[in-house]
Every structure is written in C-alpha cells, then in structure tokens.
Motif scaffolding. Structure first.
Motif, PDB file in Angstrom:
ATOM      1  N   GLY A 336      -7.489   0.114  -8.350  1.00  0.00           N
ATOM      2  CA  GLY A 336      -6.477  -0.588  -7.576  1.00  0.00           C
ATOM      3  C   GLY A 336      -5.461   0.348  -6.954  1.00  0.00           C
ATOM      4  O   GLY A 336      -5.079   0.196  -5.784  1.00  0.00           O
ATOM      5  N   HIS A 340      -4.808   1.268  -2.997  1.00  0.00           N
ATOM      6  CA  HIS A 340      -3.446   1.150  -2.463  1.00  0.00           C
ATOM      7  C   HIS A 340      -3.045   2.423  -1.704  1.00  0.00           C
ATOM      8  O   HIS A 340      -2.604   2.359  -0.550  1.00  0.00           O
ATOM      9  CB  HIS A 340      -2.481   0.890  -3.631  1.00  0.00           C
ATOM     10  CG  HIS A 340      -1.052   0.721  -3.234  1.00  0.00           C
ATOM     11  ND1 HIS A 340      -0.416  -0.501  -3.247  1.00  0.00           N
ATOM     12  CD2 HIS A 340      -0.113   1.622  -2.827  1.00  0.00           C
ATOM     13  CE1 HIS A 340       0.849  -0.349  -2.862  1.00  0.00           C
ATOM     14  NE2 HIS A 340       1.045   0.932  -2.614  1.00  0.00           N
ATOM     15  N   ASP A 370      -5.090  -3.965  -1.774  1.00  0.00           N
ATOM     16  CA  ASP A 370      -5.617  -4.084  -3.134  1.00  0.00           C
ATOM     17  C   ASP A 370      -6.067  -5.516  -3.409  1.00  0.00           C
ATOM     18  O   ASP A 370      -7.108  -5.739  -4.053  1.00  0.00           O
ATOM     19  CB  ASP A 370      -4.548  -3.637  -4.139  1.00  0.00           C
ATOM     20  CG  ASP A 370      -5.020  -3.722  -5.581  1.00  0.00           C
ATOM     21  OD1 ASP A 370      -6.238  -3.588  -5.821  1.00  0.00           O
ATOM     22  OD2 ASP A 370      -4.170  -3.931  -6.470  1.00  0.00           O
ATOM     23  N   GLN A 374      -9.841  -6.572  -4.496  1.00  0.00           N
ATOM     24  CA  GLN A 374     -10.165  -7.381  -5.669  1.00  0.00           C
ATOM     25  C   GLN A 374     -11.001  -8.601  -5.281  1.00  0.00           C
ATOM     26  O   GLN A 374     -11.906  -9.006  -6.019  1.00  0.00           O
ATOM     27  CB  GLN A 374      -8.881  -7.823  -6.367  1.00  0.00           C
ATOM     28  CG  GLN A 374      -8.115  -6.695  -7.047  1.00  0.00           C
ATOM     29  CD  GLN A 374      -6.875  -7.211  -7.751  1.00  0.00           C
ATOM     30  OE1 GLN A 374      -6.945  -8.157  -8.534  1.00  0.00           O
ATOM     31  NE2 GLN A 374      -5.738  -6.601  -7.479  1.00  0.00           N
TER      32      GLN A 374
END
Length: 487
Positions: A336, A340, A370, A374
C-alpha cells in the motif's frame, strides 16, 4: 532671464544628469537600475521559504562527503533567469559555511542572515537575462526537526547519510530557491569513501573510482523537480536494475481511453540496506508491474527513471516520494505504501503544489491510488475505504484545503478527506469522466505546478455534473457532511 529661472534651469540639468546616470549604471547591457529580489515568497505556511526575482532552470551540485567527520563539501552551480531587474538575490541555506560565490564568473558579495544567503553581483542583472551563480560551501549539515516532530534535512546513518527535503529540508545540504513553485533540472555529482555508494534522483550517467580510492557517482534528472523532492542516499546497498513500461499496448490507455500511446522503457533501480535487502526483495521486484498498472490508470509515466531506496527503520521514520526514487524505512515498505509513493510520481512530483497549502492534491490522489489498488488486487472496494475514512473522526479535524498550521500539512484530513473528495467527484461525475480526470489532470499540468483552484476549474470543466457541493462541503466545509443518498 531672472535668477529664479536660472536656478530652476540648473536644478533641471542636475536632475536630468542624475536620471541618465541611474539609467546607465550597474545594469548588464545598460538596463535600468535593479532592486533586490524578495527574501521569501510569502507561502501561507512558510513565508520566508523560496526567493523572488528569478527562476532557476538548472542545479549542478558537486558534493563530497566524509561520514567519519560528517563534513560535506559542496559546489552549487545555479543557472537561472531574472524575472525582474536584479541588484541582489537570495538563496535558502541552513547552516553550512559559505566560502565564496560568483555570478557570471565575477566575485559576488555574500551576506548571511539566518537561513537567507544574499548574493550581490558586481553588475545588476537585467530582467529576462540568464545568469549563473556558483556557491562554494562546507560544514556538517543540519538535521531539521519539523513542527510535527519528524526529522528531515541531513540524516546521519550508521554507514553514511540520507538527505530528504519535505517540506524545507533541502536547504540543509545545498543553497537554492527552496519553494515547490520553482522547479528545475538537476545534475548531482557525489564523491564518497571507498566501499560506499551515493544514490540520487534520475539516471546514473557515470561512476568512477578516484585516485585515492573514493567513488564518484553522477546523476542526471532532466525533468523539472521541486527541490523538496531532491534526495541523496549514501551508504552500503544491495542494488538491482530492471526496466518497466515500454508496453505499447498499455501505455497511456486509461479505463475509458481506447488509443494506446507507446512509451519508452524506463530503467528501474532499487537499492536496499544489506540488513533489509532479503526481506524487501520480492516487493521491490514488483515495482515494474505496479508502475504499469498505474500508467494504465494515470497516463504515461512522467519520468526517465524509476525505483526505490529501502533503509533500516532507524535511518528514517517515514516514506517519502522523492522524485523517481522514493525512500522507505523497511517497516513501511509494504504494497500500500509503495503504491502511494509511486503514485506521487504523477501527483505531487510531476504536478507539484504551487504552495504548501495545495498539498492535499498530492496526498489525496496518492491515498486514492492505494484505494484503487486494493479494489483491483485485494478485493476491497473503494467504497469500503471511503466509508472507513468517513467514520474516522480524525479526518474531520479541519479542511484538507486549509490546514490550520504547518504542523497539520500531513494530517489525516489531508490524506483521507482529500481522497474522499476525489471519490465524491467520482460519484457525482461517473466512472468514465472520473478516470478521464484521473489521467487528464497530470497530463494537463505535466512537469508544472498547480493550485487547488486550478483543480476545481479543471474538474468542473470535465463534467456537466454540479460539483459545488463537493467543494463547499467535502473540500472546504468545517463540519462532517452527510453521505449522499443511495440511488
């Protein structure tokens, strides 16, 4: 002719003579007399940061570092264009001792007052003229503690050093116009003791062994870069190289665009401290695939190089999106955070904030990247992250577009509420338009700076939907707005 008229005539002659002298003195090429450039650009949070009167085009930094003594010897060659008639101009520099300075090859007078370094050239510089300032300096660089307690500037490590600059730390290791609104190209040459490596931004164009056994590395960053994104990492590293992108069937193709745009392959260099190299190798190897996914969503990758540097946790306490080569502590090097910081290459690095008040444009987009990752790879819908952020009381402490103090620039509202603003645009405008905005924004302001007003105008221009409620309630509002009604 009476006496009064004779006096008036004589006074007029003297005034004309003084005016003629003023118009012909001091200027290179006989321009009007210059005035000093402003010491500070009146940034809402750092009013003394940056300097007026000129625009930097290029930095050539030649550095030598000795970890044993902590001493840095530097030569900064700054090529700039005057934006006014200049009699003097300022550079930001914290600590360090200036040995001498020249402007266009002639010695310049040097004055220090805190973090302000004033150079007064032998001759005034005309508006529009390009000039070259050279500053030679040395000393033990400072570590700067920000108002939120984080450390930046020059961070000494067990085997070398790490230089990071957000928001003000770059002034700790080289003189410059240290405000994000003044971006420039860089060439950074660094000499370090034998056995150590020096890493910086961009492409490494040379590496050589010196007669005394030291190693010199040369790094070239051709695309404009805000000085807070310049980085330097000195130490022992396990390094790997590969390439990313270059897939003509994918580059420049967003979820709603049908025509692919080819992009040349980009060299990817990653480096990790030997203590953390093994446990970070697998994720470092995934950088090319992450960049390719991001290019499909955000548009062509904006730089000629990519990569990452992973340090031990004790060397740095946060991840940072330094241009082309973000830096991570090992504990933060997770998927993550990597997504980013790599997303910042589009949002923050290529499109940089015009002032520090516009920082939500960096962090809101990177946080949303992010969320998208996901959704695509971890089966977590963006809506779920939106609702989680909405339920977080910390996200509503202040408006992301108007943080109350410099210590709040990197708080939860800037990240999570900033991302919520983007999701609300998506909900109001629809997916197709939203993805056009996602790729179109970094294309429109590629390698430039932009403000919140610029983004509002751009988003409004891209959709027929009324986004006024998004701006009034979600971006600028004081309280927590109600969730939109479910259709």
């Amino acid at each position: 002719m009476n006496t009064r008229n004779r006096v008036r005539t004589g006074a007029l002659a003297v005034a004309l003579a003084l005016l003629a002298a003023a118009c012909t003195s001091g200027g290179s090429g006989g321009g009007v007399q210059g005035t000093p450039g402003a010491a500070g650009l009146r940034d809402p949070y750092f009013p003394k940061l940056g300097n007026g009167g000129y625009d930097v085009r290029h930095y050539a930094l030649t550095l030598s570092y000795d970890p044993a003594s902590g001493r840095l010897d530097g030569r900064a060659e700054i090529t700039a264009t005057a934006t006014q008639d200049l009699s003097a101009f300022n550079l930001d520099l914290a600590g360090l001792t200036v040995r001498d300075a020249t402007v266009d090859g002639a010695p310049a007078a040097v004055n220090r007052a805190g973090d302000e370094l004033t150079l007064r050239p032998r001759e005034d510089i005309d508006k529009g003229a390009q000039f070259r300032a050279v500053v030679r300096y040395s000393g033990v660089p400072e570590t700067i503690t920000d108002s939120d307690g984080s450390k930046e500037g020059w961070l000494k490590t067990a085997d070398g050093a790490l230089a990071l600059g957000e928001p003000t730390g770059s002034m700790a290791w080289f003189p410059g116009n240290h405000h994000p609104s003044d971006k420039a190209a860089y060439d950074i040459t660094v000499t370090v003791p034998a056995g150590l490596t020096a890493l910086s931004n961009g492409v490494r164009t040379a590496e050589r062994k010196e007669a005394d056994g030291r190693t010199t590395s040369v790094w070239h960053a051709a695309e404009p870069m805000a000085s807070y994104l310049a980085m330097l990492a000195i130490g022992k590293y396990d390094m790997s190289t590969t390439t990313a992108l270059g897939k003509t069937e994918a580059q420049g193709q967003t979820r709603t665009q049908g025509q692919p745009q080819p992009q040349a392959k980009v060299p990817v260099l990653t480096a990790a401290d030997p203590e953390v190299a093994a446990r970070t190798a697998a994720l470092r190897a995934r950088i090319p695939e992450i960049l390719e996914w991001q290019a499909e969503n955000f548009g062509p990758y904006p730089f000629a190089a990519a990569g990452a540097v992973v340090e031990r946790d004790g060397d740095v306490g946060y991840a940072l999106e330094t241009q082309t080569r973000p830096v991570f502590p090992a504990s933060s090097f997770v998927a993550g955070t990597l997504v980013h910081e790599l997303a910042h290459q589009w949002y923050g690095d290529s499109v940089s904030p015009a002032t520090w008040q516009d920082i939500w444009l960096n962090e809101g987009f990177a946080t949303y990247a992010d969320w998208l990752y996901q959704e695509d790879f971890e089966h977590v819908p963006v809506q779920k992250n939106f609702e989680k952020a909405y339920a977080n009381a910390d996200a509503w402490a202040y408006s992301p577009a108007e943080p109350p103090t410099s210590g709040d620039l990197f708080g939860t509202p800037v990240y999570e509420r900033g991302a919520m603003v983007l999701h609300r645009i998506r909900q109001e405008a629809g997916d197709d338009t939203f993805y056009e905005i996602l790729a179109g924004w970094p294309a429109k302001y590629r390698h430039a700076t932009a403000t919140t007003k610029d983004f509002i105008a751009y988003a409004d221009s891209m959709t027929d939907a009324d986004l006024s409620g998004v701006w009034d309630d979600w971006l600028y509002g004081d309280g927590k707005p109600a969730l939109p009604a479910t259709p």
